[in-house]
Write a protein that holds these residues in place. Structure first.
Motif, PDB file in Angstrom:
ATOM      1  N   GLY A  11      21.208  97.311 -83.501  1.00 24.37           N
ATOM      2  CA  GLY A  11      20.566  98.265 -84.406  1.00 24.37           C
ATOM      3  C   GLY A  11      19.813  99.328 -83.620  1.00 24.37           C
ATOM      4  O   GLY A  11      18.919  99.004 -82.842  1.00 24.37           O
ATOM      5  N   PHE A  12      20.213 100.570 -83.796  1.00 28.81           N
ATOM      6  CA  PHE A  12      19.463 101.663 -83.181  1.00 28.81           C
ATOM      7  C   PHE A  12      18.478 102.173 -84.225  1.00 28.81           C
ATOM      8  O   PHE A  12      18.879 102.777 -85.224  1.00 28.81           O
ATOM      9  CB  PHE A  12      20.410 102.804 -82.748  1.00 28.81           C
ATOM     10  CG  PHE A  12      21.336 102.419 -81.633  1.00 28.81           C
ATOM     11  CD1 PHE A  12      20.877 102.396 -80.315  1.00 28.81           C
ATOM     12  CD2 PHE A  12      22.656 102.084 -81.878  1.00 28.81           C
ATOM     13  CE1 PHE A  12      21.730 102.051 -79.269  1.00 28.81           C
ATOM     14  CE2 PHE A  12      23.508 101.735 -80.844  1.00 28.81           C
ATOM     15  CZ  PHE A  12      23.043 101.720 -79.539  1.00 28.81           C
ATOM     16  N   LEU A  13      17.199 101.900 -84.008  1.00 26.09           N
ATOM     17  CA  LEU A  13      16.205 102.255 -85.018  1.00 26.09           C
ATOM     18  C   LEU A  13      15.289 103.363 -84.515  1.00 26.09           C
ATOM     19  O   LEU A  13      14.792 103.309 -83.382  1.00 26.09           O
ATOM     20  CB  LEU A  13      15.360 101.033 -85.392  1.00 26.09           C
ATOM     21  CG  LEU A  13      16.101  99.752 -85.790  1.00 26.09           C
ATOM     22  CD1 LEU A  13      15.104  98.713 -86.270  1.00 26.09           C
ATOM     23  CD2 LEU A  13      17.134 100.009 -86.861  1.00 26.09           C
ATOM     24  N   CYS A  14      15.046 104.300 -85.405  1.00 25.18           N
ATOM     25  CA  CYS A  14      14.179 105.420 -85.069  1.00 25.18           C
ATOM     26  C   CYS A  14      12.737 104.943 -84.921  1.00 25.18           C
ATOM     27  O   CYS A  14      12.219 104.207 -85.760  1.00 25.18           O
ATOM     28  CB  CYS A  14      14.287 106.482 -86.158  1.00 25.18           C
ATOM     29  SG  CYS A  14      12.909 107.624 -86.188  1.00 25.18           S
ATOM     30  N   ASN A  15      12.119 105.386 -83.847  1.00 26.21           N
ATOM     31  CA  ASN A  15      10.740 104.985 -83.546  1.00 26.21           C
ATOM     32  C   ASN A  15       9.768 105.312 -84.667  1.00 26.21           C
ATOM     33  O   ASN A  15       8.817 104.573 -84.924  1.00 26.21           O
ATOM     34  CB  ASN A  15      10.329 105.697 -82.251  1.00 26.21           C
ATOM     35  CG  ASN A  15       8.874 105.483 -81.914  1.00 26.21           C
ATOM     36  OD1 ASN A  15       8.471 104.349 -81.669  1.00 26.21           O
ATOM     37  ND2 ASN A  15       8.103 106.540 -81.929  1.00 26.21           N
ATOM     38  N   TRP A  16       9.992 106.432 -85.356  1.00 28.35           N
ATOM     39  CA  TRP A  16       8.988 106.941 -86.295  1.00 28.35           C
ATOM     40  C   TRP A  16       9.107 106.373 -87.704  1.00 28.35           C
ATOM     41  O   TRP A  16       8.213 106.551 -88.514  1.00 28.35           O
ATOM     42  CB  TRP A  16       9.055 108.468 -86.356  1.00 28.35           C
ATOM     43  CG  TRP A  16       8.861 109.047 -85.008  1.00 28.35           C
ATOM     44  CD1 TRP A  16       9.829 109.545 -84.191  1.00 28.35           C
ATOM     45  CD2 TRP A  16       7.646 109.134 -84.274  1.00 28.35           C
ATOM     46  NE1 TRP A  16       9.304 109.935 -83.012  1.00 28.35           N
ATOM     47  CE2 TRP A  16       7.949 109.709 -83.031  1.00 28.35           C
ATOM     48  CE3 TRP A  16       6.323 108.785 -84.550  1.00 28.35           C
ATOM     49  CZ2 TRP A  16       6.989 109.949 -82.066  1.00 28.35           C
ATOM     50  CZ3 TRP A  16       5.361 109.029 -83.580  1.00 28.35           C
ATOM     51  CH2 TRP A  16       5.698 109.606 -82.347  1.00 28.35           C
ATOM     52  N   SER A  18      12.310 103.810 -89.153  1.00 26.28           N
ATOM     53  CA  SER A  18      12.996 102.531 -89.370  1.00 26.28           C
ATOM     54  C   SER A  18      12.422 101.418 -88.509  1.00 26.28           C
ATOM     55  O   SER A  18      12.347 100.265 -88.926  1.00 26.28           O
ATOM     56  CB  SER A  18      14.484 102.681 -89.096  1.00 26.28           C
ATOM     57  OG  SER A  18      14.955 103.825 -89.723  1.00 26.28           O
ATOM     58  N   TYR A  19      12.007 101.758 -87.281  1.00 16.98           N
ATOM     59  CA  TYR A  19      11.440 100.728 -86.413  1.00 16.98           C
ATOM     60  C   TYR A  19      10.146 100.201 -87.017  1.00 16.98           C
ATOM     61  O   TYR A  19       9.910  98.991 -87.074  1.00 16.98           O
ATOM     62  CB  TYR A  19      11.196 101.296 -85.017  1.00 16.98           C
ATOM     63  CG  TYR A  19      10.840 100.232 -84.003  1.00 16.98           C
ATOM     64  CD1 TYR A  19      11.834  99.481 -83.386  1.00 16.98           C
ATOM     65  CD2 TYR A  19       9.517  99.968 -83.685  1.00 16.98           C
ATOM     66  CE1 TYR A  19      11.521  98.502 -82.477  1.00 16.98           C
ATOM     67  CE2 TYR A  19       9.183  98.975 -82.778  1.00 16.98           C
ATOM     68  CZ  TYR A  19      10.194  98.246 -82.166  1.00 16.98           C
ATOM     69  OH  TYR A  19       9.872  97.264 -81.269  1.00 16.98           O
ATOM     70  N   ARG A  40      15.055 100.409 -79.842  1.00 18.17           N
ATOM     71  CA  ARG A  40      14.239 101.489 -80.397  1.00 18.17           C
ATOM     72  C   ARG A  40      14.627 102.809 -79.729  1.00 18.17           C
ATOM     73  O   ARG A  40      14.666 102.893 -78.506  1.00 18.17           O
ATOM     74  CB  ARG A  40      12.760 101.190 -80.168  1.00 18.17           C
ATOM     75  CG  ARG A  40      11.873 102.301 -80.667  1.00 18.17           C
ATOM     76  CD  ARG A  40      10.462 101.862 -80.794  1.00 18.17           C
ATOM     77  NE  ARG A  40       9.882 101.488 -79.510  1.00 18.17           N
ATOM     78  CZ  ARG A  40       8.560 101.465 -79.278  1.00 18.17           C
ATOM     79  NH1 ARG A  40       7.718 101.771 -80.246  1.00 18.17           N
ATOM     80  NH2 ARG A  40       8.092 101.104 -78.107  1.00 18.17           N
ATOM     81  N   VAL A  41      14.909 103.804 -80.540  1.00 14.33           N
ATOM     82  CA  VAL A  41      15.213 105.140 -79.998  1.00 14.33           C
ATOM     83  C   VAL A  41      14.181 106.120 -80.560  1.00 14.33           C
ATOM     84  O   VAL A  41      13.602 105.887 -81.622  1.00 14.33           O
ATOM     85  CB  VAL A  41      16.643 105.607 -80.370  1.00 14.33           C
ATOM     86  CG1 VAL A  41      17.676 104.841 -79.578  1.00 14.33           C
ATOM     87  CG2 VAL A  41      16.916 105.505 -81.847  1.00 14.33           C
ATOM     88  N   MET A  42      13.973 107.210 -79.859  1.00 20.00           N
ATOM     89  CA  MET A  42      12.933 108.145 -80.302  1.00 20.00           C
ATOM     90  C   MET A  42      13.358 108.956 -81.518  1.00 20.00           C
ATOM     91  O   MET A  42      12.551 109.577 -82.187  1.00 20.00           O
ATOM     92  CB  MET A  42      12.509 109.069 -79.160  1.00 20.00           C
ATOM     93  CG  MET A  42      11.669 108.378 -78.110  1.00 20.00           C
ATOM     94  SD  MET A  42      10.303 107.421 -78.793  1.00 20.00           S
ATOM     95  CE  MET A  42       9.133 108.709 -79.147  1.00 20.00           C
ATOM     96  N   SER A  44      16.965 109.164 -84.488  1.00 22.96           N
ATOM     97  CA  SER A  44      18.350 108.751 -84.753  1.00 22.96           C
ATOM     98  C   SER A  44      19.315 109.788 -84.185  1.00 22.96           C
ATOM     99  O   SER A  44      20.453 109.483 -83.852  1.00 22.96           O
ATOM    100  CB  SER A  44      18.575 108.556 -86.248  1.00 22.96           C
ATOM    101  OG  SER A  44      18.208 109.736 -86.953  1.00 22.96           O
ATOM    102  N   GLY A  45      18.836 111.021 -84.029  1.00 21.80           N
ATOM    103  CA  GLY A  45      19.679 112.071 -83.448  1.00 21.80           C
ATOM    104  C   GLY A  45      19.971 111.838 -81.985  1.00 21.80           C
ATOM    105  O   GLY A  45      20.841 112.469 -81.410  1.00 21.80           O
ATOM    106  N   ARG A  46      19.260 110.898 -81.367  1.00 20.71           N
ATOM    107  CA  ARG A  46      19.481 110.605 -79.963  1.00 20.71           C
ATOM    108  C   ARG A  46      20.687 109.666 -79.775  1.00 20.71           C
ATOM    109  O   ARG A  46      21.185 109.483 -78.673  1.00 20.71           O
ATOM    110  CB  ARG A  46      18.207 109.966 -79.389  1.00 20.71           C
ATOM    111  CG  ARG A  46      18.183 109.821 -77.885  1.00 20.71           C
ATOM    112  CD  ARG A  46      18.506 108.395 -77.459  1.00 20.71           C
ATOM    113  NE  ARG A  46      18.602 108.297 -76.007  1.00 20.71           N
ATOM    114  CZ  ARG A  46      19.757 108.438 -75.365  1.00 20.71           C
ATOM    115  NH1 ARG A  46      20.852 108.717 -76.018  1.00 20.71           N
ATOM    116  NH2 ARG A  46      19.804 108.310 -74.058  1.00 20.71           N
ATOM    117  N   VAL A  47      21.134 109.057 -80.869  1.00 24.17           N
ATOM    118  CA  VAL A  47      22.205 108.068 -80.735  1.00 24.17           C
ATOM    119  C   VAL A  47      23.536 108.786 -80.500  1.00 24.17           C
ATOM    120  O   VAL A  47      24.199 109.253 -81.414  1.00 24.17           O
ATOM    121  CB  VAL A  47      22.276 107.139 -81.971  1.00 24.17           C
ATOM    122  CG1 VAL A  47      23.329 106.073 -81.759  1.00 24.17           C
ATOM    123  CG2 VAL A  47      20.928 106.493 -82.211  1.00 24.17           C
TER     124      VAL A  47
END
Lengths: 141, 366
Positions: A11-16, A18-19, A40-42, A44-47
């Motif tokens: 799961g790639f979850l946005c830090n701000w 979904s995380y 955790r990604v900063m 979702s656009g980073r995925v």
């Protein structure tokens, strides 16, 4: 679908959002599938589609990307790009005859612990039904 | 309707005369076009500044050893060309250049873009075998009649965008029955009119589009379908398509829209440490070891499919003969359709991955 199949979902979850949503779900003691490994990604656009391909080809049974609702992005528009990248990713895999049911993009805000639980459980159920990722057993990647 | 200049000369001669005119009058500093290299029949792009050196130029030679977009992008990467340069390029090369410029990889300033309705090019193999000379008469015959020339690159035979989109000057070759005797130079922009001001010729109004062009487009569309069926990529099994790949990365190096200075596959981003392999072996009984062909090809498609202009160089250089051009056509076509985007059509048309609309793709989100 074999007996005792335990899926592995990345799961790639946005830090701000979904995380924090996942955190809230945990704090509220909601049941979250154990098969979900969170990265955790900063944003979702980073995925990058490359990350998703890496996960799938190395044997993940499903990949969940979760970000902020449209209009709520911490960086104003990252999730809109995420949506376009996801569409590109899906289309590419589709034309190559690969399963796109193993991918999911969802919007979950920081206050939606309940929703995070639902999304994660629904996706885990979907992957359970699909069974193990066939790419896992293919030797040549 | 654009202005059309008619010269009573064969197409290649006419183009050379135009280039010579531009150089001799000092309208351009240099000419970017194909030149003969040595005696073995090789051609390469070169910048010509001396009108006498145009003797060796072969601007319409049907071969593509390298994509002009890649070269022009290098020539204009840091800053636009200091002085005007006339560049003779194929329609697909022009589209690739447009895509590169959208990614800030070059500049059109000070470039006079000369293109033509394109009959396609031969595979590089035909070029190095040295028998391309025998094929040329047949090639020009096909161009005159608006047919698909025999033995051209399959990607060219399947190409429907053979009328250039953003050229300043377009040579109408397809369907010109008197190609050996007369030539039509279409001036699409004010810039083209300024540069050709003073060139002797008969001026009229016209359009490179014609019934012959439309019928050739239809023929090529039909051929595209045939070829996709033939190479079996219509219902492709990714494993089957890419199983022969040896990850030599030729396709990556020749692709005009694959532009990163440091490629993901050079960055070490796809590598693992020794312990990873040991763990994998323990878990699965095997460990996929790099290079991983399917992964490589997938990543390549993620990166270039949105801008793929279908030149076919990737398939041409593949040492194990994977019909990469067909994969690129199919995936590229599907992805571009999804975004309603045609790469290289318009410089102002934003790249799908760097633009968005707030209300779209609702169905892709759960």
């Amino acid at each position: 679908m074999g007996e005792g199949f335990t899926p592995r979902i990345v799961g790639f979850l946005c830090n701000w959002c979904s995380y924090a949503g996942a955190d809230l779900a945990g704090a509220a003691k909601l049941e979250i599938p154990a098969s979900l490994s969170v990265i955790r990604v900063m944003c979702s656009g980073r995925v990058d589609p490359v990350l998703v391909a890496t996960a799938l080809l190395q044997g993940a049974d499903g990949v969940l990307i979760a970000g902020c609702h449209p209009g709520d992005c911490h960086y104003r528009e990252g999730n809109y790009y995420a949506r376009r990248r996801f569409a590109l990713l899906k289309k590419t895999l589709e034309t190559l005859g690969l399963d796109t049911e193993r991918l999911m993009l969802a919007w979950v805000s920081a206050s939606e612990g309940q929703r995070f639980g639902e999304v994660a459980n629904q996706f885990a159920g979907q992957i359970m039904e699909l069974g193990p990722n066939p790419m896992k057993t293919k030797i040549s990647l | 309707m654009a202005k059309v200049l008619k010269l009573n000369k064969g197409a290649e001669q006419c183009l050379l005369e135009l280039l010579r005119f531009l150089l001799e009058r000092g309208k351009v500093k240099g000419v970017f076009t194909f030149s003969k290299v040595g005696e073995s029949g090789g051609v390469a792009y070169s910048l010509i500044t001396d009108p006498a050196a145009l003797e060796a130029a072969l601007p319409l030679f049907p071969l593509m050893p390298v994509d002009a977009a890649k070269v022009l992008s290098r020539l204009t990467l840091v800053e636009p060309a200091a002085e005007p340069i006339a560049a003779v390029v194929r329609p697909c090369e022009l589209r690739a250049l447009t895509e590169l410029i959208k990614r800030s990889q070059g500049s059109l300033d000070n470039l006079l873009l000369i293109s033509s309705t394109c009959g396609g090019v031969y595979p590089l193999e035909t070029g190095v075998n040295g028998n391309i000379g025998e094929k040329l008469p047949g090639y020009w015959e096909a161009v005159k009649k608006g047919e698909i020339a025999a033995d051209i690159r399959p990607a060219c035979a399947a190409c429907e965008h053979f009328v250039p989109y953003n050229a300043d000057i377009t040579l109408a070759l397809i369907g010109n029955k008197d190609l050996d005797k007369q030539c039509l130079i279409q001036l699409n922009t004010d810039k083209a009119e300024q540069f050709t001001d003073g060139l002797a010729g008969e001026l009229s109004q016209g359009e490179a589009k014609s019934e012959v062009v439309d019928s050739l487009r239809a023929k090529r569309q039909a051929r595209k379908q045939e070829l996709l069926d033939e190479f079996g990529v219509e219902d492709s099994d990714i494993q089957k398509v890419f199983e022969k790949c040896i990850v030599c990365r030729n396709c990556n190096k020749v692709c005009p829209v694959c532009y990163c200075k440091v490629c993901f596959f050079d960055s070490g981003g796809d590598e693992h440490d020794q312990r990873y392999y040991e763990t994998e072996m323990g878990k699965k009984g095997y460990a996929p070891v790099l290079p991983a062909p399917t992964f490589y090809q997938l990543v390549r498609l993620f990166h270039v499919s949105i801008s793929c202009i279908g030149c076919g160089l990737c398939g041409d250089v593949c040492p194990v003969n994977i019909p990469l051009w067909a994969v690129a056509l199919k995936t590229g076509g599907a992805v571009q359709n999804a975004f309603d985007y045609l790469p290289g059509r318009d410089l102002d048309e934003g790249l799908p991955v760097t633009t968005f609309k707030p209300e779209e793709f609702a169905a892709t989100v759960d």
